[in-house]
Design an enzyme around this catalytic site. Sequence first.
Site, PDB file in Angstrom:
ATOM      1  N   PRO A  44      18.058 -17.514  65.996  1.00 50.02           N
ATOM      2  CA  PRO A  44      18.741 -16.230  65.916  1.00 50.02           C
ATOM      3  C   PRO A  44      20.131 -16.236  66.512  1.00 50.02           C
ATOM      4  O   PRO A  44      20.361 -16.785  67.579  1.00 50.02           O
ATOM      5  CB  PRO A  44      17.823 -15.313  66.718  1.00 50.02           C
ATOM      6  N   GLU A  45      21.023 -15.604  65.814  1.00 50.45           N
ATOM      7  CA  GLU A  45      22.364 -15.344  66.306  1.00 50.45           C
ATOM      8  C   GLU A  45      22.461 -13.845  66.583  1.00 50.45           C
ATOM      9  O   GLU A  45      21.463 -13.138  66.516  1.00 50.45           O
ATOM     10  CB  GLU A  45      23.402 -15.808  65.272  1.00 50.45           C
ATOM     11  N   ARG A  55       9.512 -24.937  68.357  1.00 47.62           N
ATOM     12  CA  ARG A  55      10.183 -26.090  68.979  1.00 47.62           C
ATOM     13  C   ARG A  55      10.261 -25.994  70.494  1.00 47.62           C
ATOM     14  O   ARG A  55      10.702 -26.939  71.145  1.00 47.62           O
ATOM     15  CB  ARG A  55      11.579 -26.251  68.360  1.00 47.62           C
TER      16      ARG A  55
END
Length: 272
Positions: free
Chosen positions: A2-3, A114
């Site tokens: 996400p940005e 991750r």
Amino acid sequence: MPELPEVETIARQLDAALAGGRLRAVEIRDARLRLASLARLNGCRIAQVRRYGKQLVLELIPPRRRRVALWLCVHLRMTGRLLWYPGRGDPAELRRARAVLTLDRGTLVFRDTRRFGTLTLRETLAEVLPAGVEPLSAALDAARLTKLLANSPTPLKTWLLRQDRLVGIGNIYASEICFAARLDPRRPAGGLSNGERARLLRAIRRVLTAAIRHCGTTFSDFQDSLGRTGGYVRYLKVYGRAGQPCRACGTPVERFVQQQRSTFRCPRCQPG
DNA sequence: ACCCTCCTGTCA
DNA sequence: TGACAGGAGGGT
């Protein structure tokens, strides 16, 4: 993952769902997440949920005496998700959770394939506030951008990714902003003309605002707090479109690597 | 500015 | 099997 637009989307959803709620339990399931003084979180009321840069921040008010706020910060990094369930939570998601926050009104599940994401507890707002400028705030005007860019030899796209000047821009929107500004991502950031800087500022605002309006971009696996994907993917002009015709001029979009990360550019719309 | 690392999954 | 993935911190 996400940005700024994706984190903003989640923050707005969670603020609507969680503000006023009370934490009943915080369970850390991934030992890699180390959260000091977990017990202090129990019974805290959630005053609000906000985004600072790419971080999601829960402002917590402890019960009774110590009324000083605490700040629970979640950085989703590449694959993090915060999923909100008004009830008990989806068992499949719960099994893969790195952390589970049980509230009086539902369940917040932190998933993160991750495991790059982080969870931190801060004592003051000063520790939470990012060093860089929020690109959609009034603080970022032409004069401020000029000052931030001054004399920087860094390639523009690399410059946009640095969180110590502007916060919130990541790899997707860095390429999209360069395209919207019609600037070659390899241009030295400090070498832009007045007109080019004005284009850059407009592009930053336009791209991020539109992306927020469409609840972010799902390129591979972004999901918001309700498990929905981001609609801005339909509006991507260059990111992930190597070899495909530019939507503006038809020239094939090119991909190259800057700082070990993919950059996408239209050679005709963004001449060097 | 480059390199690598943290981790897991997916795709050609 | 190797390349690649939305982030960021470290080292050189």
